[in-house]
Design a protein around this motif. Structure first.
Motif, PDB file in Angstrom:
ATOM      1  N   PRO A 291       6.737  -6.731  13.707  1.00  0.00           N
ATOM      2  CA  PRO A 291       6.125  -7.351  12.584  1.00  0.00           C
ATOM      3  C   PRO A 291       6.348  -8.768  12.424  1.00  0.00           C
ATOM      4  CG  PRO A 291       6.426  -5.223  11.564  1.00  0.00           C
ATOM      5  CD  PRO A 291       7.050  -5.383  13.161  1.00  0.00           C
ATOM      6  N   TYR A 349       6.697  -4.138   7.114  1.00  0.00           N
ATOM      7  CA  TYR A 349       5.515  -4.434   8.027  1.00  0.00           C
ATOM      8  C   TYR A 349       4.814  -5.788   7.728  1.00  0.00           C
ATOM      9  CZ  TYR A 349       6.664   0.450   8.800  1.00  0.00           C
ATOM     10  OH  TYR A 349       7.236   1.725   8.643  1.00  0.00           O
ATOM     11  N   THR A 352       1.289  -6.372   8.412  1.00  0.00           N
ATOM     12  CA  THR A 352       0.847  -6.365   9.955  1.00  0.00           C
ATOM     13  C   THR A 352       0.199  -4.852   9.999  1.00  0.00           C
ATOM     14  OG1 THR A 352       2.896  -5.793  10.886  1.00  0.00           O
ATOM     15  CG2 THR A 352       2.220  -8.266  10.775  1.00  0.00           C
ATOM     16  N   TYR A 353       0.865  -3.983   9.387  1.00  0.00           N
ATOM     17  CA  TYR A 353       0.341  -2.567   9.489  1.00  0.00           C
ATOM     18  C   TYR A 353      -0.804  -2.181   8.445  1.00  0.00           C
ATOM     19  CZ  TYR A 353       4.136  -1.243  12.922  1.00  0.00           C
ATOM     20  OH  TYR A 353       5.096  -1.321  13.605  1.00  0.00           O
ATOM     21  N   GLU A 418       9.467   2.721  14.150  1.00  0.00           N
ATOM     22  CA  GLU A 418       8.825   1.948  13.569  1.00  0.00           C
ATOM     23  C   GLU A 418       9.094   1.792  12.023  1.00  0.00           C
ATOM     24  OE1 GLU A 418       5.135   4.295  13.819  1.00  0.00           O
ATOM     25  OE2 GLU A 418       5.413   3.963  16.088  1.00  0.00           O
ATOM     26  N   LYS A 419      10.505   1.860  11.618  1.00  0.00           N
ATOM     27  CA  LYS A 419      11.277   1.676  10.741  1.00  0.00           C
ATOM     28  C   LYS A 419      11.004   2.800   9.770  1.00  0.00           C
ATOM     29  CE  LYS A 419      11.127  -3.433  10.563  1.00  0.00           C
ATOM     30  NZ  LYS A 419      10.811  -4.571   9.904  1.00  0.00           N
ATOM     31  N   TYR A 531       1.027   4.949   6.899  1.00  0.00           N
ATOM     32  CA  TYR A 531       0.482   3.712   7.318  1.00  0.00           C
ATOM     33  C   TYR A 531      -0.315   4.020   8.603  1.00  0.00           C
ATOM     34  CZ  TYR A 531       4.449   3.923  10.681  1.00  0.00           C
ATOM     35  OH  TYR A 531       5.375   4.518  11.550  1.00  0.00           O
TER      36      TYR A 531
END
Lengths: 563, 308
Positions: A291, A349, A352-353, A418-419, A531
């Motif tokens: 991100p 993110y 950005t997501y 993805e965190k 998300y």
């Protein structure tokens, strides 16, 4: 004395020399290959452009050149029927074609099949096949080849996993004539055609698959726009233009052979190196941009950011409906109102997501856009719901009832993909505000903890899928003898809708069915959608024409590299 | 000498066998199995998992699995990767050269930098060069390679463009990883050489040599250094092991081919035959290097030769 000195000196020198020589030896041999490789990557576009100068005049698009494309992890196998990794699909899609293609509007169009008919009972599909298709090894593509492929997936010796699941409820094939094949299903399935469009059900060369057996994944042969050239494990996979390609699907513009001479997929696991190499020009494109880099790249005039949202189920947190107190809709709704999903997505993110609103992603057939913005965080309402259920706050701020504390077991997998682990921690903080003690368990062994023992109140998952029937496996009452679904939901009304959705021939009615299911899942707070994962590619400005298929996988038929 | 050699070789073989059993046992008790990687847990049914487990033989008890593996191994068959079905030996043959090149190059960096800085800092004790060398030593030991590696990439590859950031073909791709990894070993060698040099400088025979009128240079490089070399050489044996282990991180950071990548992927996937095969060959390399180190003592120091 003198003698011993000279002996020692010789010995020391010899040791040093031996070390130096062995190093030189490896260096020299390696050096030769390096020169070649450098020519391929650094000035690859220019060099290849020269040889193709004459050919380039014929077409409008820039012909030739090699695209270097950095992948984040190494594919496991290039046998579509055996692989299960998304990263493998990016390469597999260049080598293999499917019978049909799914367009972004979810309509199914011809590819290797020119037309098809579905029987009245929806249990058999008859495909007319293209007659001009050849595999890269010269094997002709025909009905026998299709039959061989699907039977191969059913054969346990193939060790097919995801492909087998996609192919269900397929039973058998009948070769009607050389270019007509009939596929028989055990039960009707509206998801079947969409599944056939997926790369994991791509058509492999029967000759090559028989010859290489178990090793076919290292020597893949298909009918696709690119031919497999070489695979240096953990380093590079090369594919080259299939000159005779003339059967591109409708989703790309270029109907003939690809413009590029080839693609070099480099495997670059380290994020900083991968994106840095794009910025320094060592590769032309790199996938899975973190991100913080997405934000920077978007404002950089020298680079472009390509992005496609994946389709199917977004990243969704599933309640285990068999565990109290979360089997009560009010308790779940309290969590729904307390969790600020927007804050999570923005914090982790950086915007950005896209935030998910429904158990389906936008772009999936039947997605209900009216669910967007239907939920707002409301701590008061959350508290009121829990008060109503009789949970009262104790001295430590955690709610209690009948001497039991209100806890929530949140299970997530490691590594921190993805965190997702960070989401768990944020939700832990957010739920503390309404008096829920969240216990976050990060485990490597998801199969045992989640799927076998069901020891979770909340667990997150996502799935790339071409059809809303993906919901079936997650929300339909599960077979007590088989494996439990993630939600463990058991509601006859939803079961009936899911069953109807699987077979309903009318698209409008079918979409209505899935809208109803989505509303139910959101209203009852069966899950918390978080998300939608975007597949992102950072690329030099000279790269053009990469398009994404309906599932978000890149297609390189139209791709060009300006010299 | 021959007896010493025979004994060493025998104990080396035992070490290798021990490492095999140990790794097999550790992997056996770890939770999960290869079917986790091969089958998507959201899709696979219990039957699919059970069938695959039976096919792979991972449903058998520990001793059966180990004996099966060992029988094949002594015939030179290291089995197939559970994930890709590729013969393990092919994998190792493909990937070992790149790792060996990296290990040799980074050991060379370690030894050269370590020796030069170690000697200089001992000879010029407490002067500027000593302080600099000690700081470099401290840096080497304490900086994690995944971080220093990225720093080198950012500066020398992405900014200056002198060396490629990735790949394992050619000496240019070897420079940055070898420095990253080599500087760790160099840190240890600097400290070792410096302290043993300082010990020796204080010894009686150095005073004797001075009184005989030898130049300071001759005393330092012919007498002090040679005596300080023994612990340094022991260190080198251990550093080679360190370098081999370090390749797991370095090969990922620099996107190199090599057994470090293979083994980390295989561990994630619980791909037992691959893990076993790689450990087996790494153990051989490690044991062989230490054998050479042991033997080299007698070359460097005649006292060792006479006493055996």
């Amino acid at each position: 004395m003198k003698n011993r000195y000279s002996f020692r000196r010789t010995a020391t020198v010899l040791i040093a020399l031996a070390l130096a020589l062995s190093a030189c030896a490896t260096n020299n041999t390696a050096n030769n290959t390096s020169n070649n490789a450098a020519a391929n990557t650094g000035s690859g576009a220019a060099a290849a452009g020269d040889t193709k100068e004459t050919a380039a005049d014929d077409t409008a698009a820039a012909q030739g050149g090699e695209l270097s494309y950095a992948l984040a992890t190494s594919p496991d196998s290039l046998d579509p029927h055996r692989s299960g990794l998304a990263v493998a699909v990016r390469v597999i899609r260049t080598i293999y074609d499917s019978l049909v293609v799914q367009l972004p509007d979810n309509s199914i169009k011809p590819w290797l099949a020119t037309s098809w008919t579905v029987s009245e009972d929806g249990k058999s599909y008859t495909f007319k096949l293209r007659e001009d298709v050849k595999f890269h090894d010269g094997t002709p593509f025909n009905a026998e080849a299709v039959k061989y492929n699907f039977d191969r997936i059913l054969d346990s010796a193939t060790k097919a996993a995801n492909a087998a699941a996609l192919l269900a409820p397929y039973q058998s094939s009948e070769v009607i004539d050389e270019y007509t094949v009939k596929l028989n299903l055990a039960t009707p399935s509206r998801a079947f055609l969409g599944n056939l469009s997926q790369a994991l059900l791509g058509i492999v060369s029967p000759t090559a698959a028989k010859k290489d057996g178990d090793q076919f994944g290292q020597h893949p042969v298909g009918t696709g726009p690119y031919k497999f050239v070489s695979w240096q494990e953990n380093a590079e996979i090369k594919v080259a233009r299939n000159e005779s390609y003339a059967w591109a699907p409708e989703i790309v513009k270029n109907t003939g052979a690809p413009y590029l001479d080839g693609i070099a997929f480099k495997i670059v696991p380290e994020e900083a190196t991968r994106i840095g190499s794009v910025q320094s020009g060592q590769v032309l494109a790199g996938e899975t941009v973190p991100p913080q880099n997405i934000v920077a790249l978007k404002s950089d005039p020298n680079f472009q950011l390509l992005s496609a949202n994946t389709v199917g189920l977004p990243y969704t947190l599933f309640f285990n409906l068999e565990r109290a107190p979360w089997n009560d809709a009010k308790a779940r709704q309290a969590v729904k109102y307390a969790v600020d999903v927007d804050a999570i997505v923005k914090t982790l993110y950086l915007g950005t997501y896209d935030r998910a609103w429904s158990p389906l992603t936008p772009g999936t057939f039947g997605y209900d856009a009216t669910l967007e913005n239907s939920v707002k965080p409301d701590i008061e309402k959350a508290n009121a719901l829990l008060d109503e259920l009789g949970w009262t706050k104790g001295a430590d701020g955690i709610r209690e009832k009948d001497g039991k504390k209100l806890t929530l077991q949140y299970v997530d997998a490691t590594p921190n993909r993805e965190k997702r682990n960070d989401i768990a921690v944020i939700i832990q903080q957010q739920l503390k505000a309404i008096g829920i003690a969240v216990n976050v368990e990060i485990t490597k062994d998801v199969r045992t903890v989640v799927f076998t023992n069901g020891a979770y109140d909340l667990y997150g998952n996502s799935q790339v899928n071409s059809d809303p029937n993906a919901l079936y496996a997650f929300y339909h009452t599960y077979d007590p003898k088989g494996r439990a679904s993630l939600s463990r939901l058991s509601d006859p009304a939803i079961d009936k809708l899911l069953e109807q959705g699987l077979v309903e021939p009318d698209d409008t009615k079918r979409a209505e069915i899935y809208k109803e299911i989505q509303h139910y899942i959101v209203d009852q707070a069966i899950v918390l959608p978080i998300y939608v994962f975007p597949y992102t590619v950072a690329a030099a400005k000279s790269v053009e024409g990469i398009v994404f298929d309906s599932l978000g996988y890149p297609l390189f038929n139209d791709a060009t590299v300006k010299p | 000498m021959a007896r010493l050699l025979a004994g060493r070789v025998l104990s080396s073989a035992l070490v290798i066998l021990g490492s095999l059993v140990l790794v097999f046992a550790i992997l056996y008790v770890l939770p999960g199995d290869p079917t986790d990687t091969i089958l998507d847990p959201a899709v696979a049914t219990p039957e699919m998992v059970a069938n695959l487990r039976a096919q792979l033989g991972v449903d058998q008890p520990f001793h059966i699995q180990f004996i099966r593996y060992f029988e094949k191994m002594i015939q030179g068959d290291f089995g197939q990767s559970l994930v890709t079905s590729e013969p393990v030996l092919d994998k190792i043959v493909e990937h070992f050269p790149a790792t060996i090149a990296l290990t040799v190059a980074s050991s060379l960096v370690s030894v050269t930098v370590g020796l030069v800085l170690g000697v200089l800092s001992a000879v010029h004790r407490n002067r500027l060069i000593d302080i600099v060398a000690r700081i470099i030593g401290l840096f080497g030991i304490s900086m994690p390679t995944f971080w220093s590696g990225i720093l080198l990439i950012v500066l020398f590859s992405l900014q200056l463009g002198w060396f490629p950031a990735m790949g394992s073909n050619g000496w240019r791709t070897l420079v940055l990883p070898a420095i990253t990894l080599g500087i760790v070993g160099a840190g240890f060698i600097v400290r070792m050489v410096r302290s043993s040099m300082l010990d020796i400088i204080d010894e009686q025979f150095i005073v004797t040599l001075r009184s005989k009128g030898l130049t300071e240079r001759a005393i330092m490089y012919r007498h002090a250094l040679r005596n300080a070399l023994i612990p340094a050489v022991t260190m080198i044996g251990m550093i080679v092991g360190e370098m081999l282990a370090g390749t797991v991180v370095i090969e990922t950071v620099f996107s190199r081919q090599g057994i470090g990548r293979i083994i980390s992927d295989a561990l994630m996937a619980k791909d037992l035959p691959v893990v076993q095969g790689v450990i087996f060959f790494s153990a051989i390399v490690y044991v062989a290097v230490n054998l050479l180190v042991d033997l080299s003592y007698s070359v460097i120091d005649p006292r060792v030769r006479r006493s055996t």
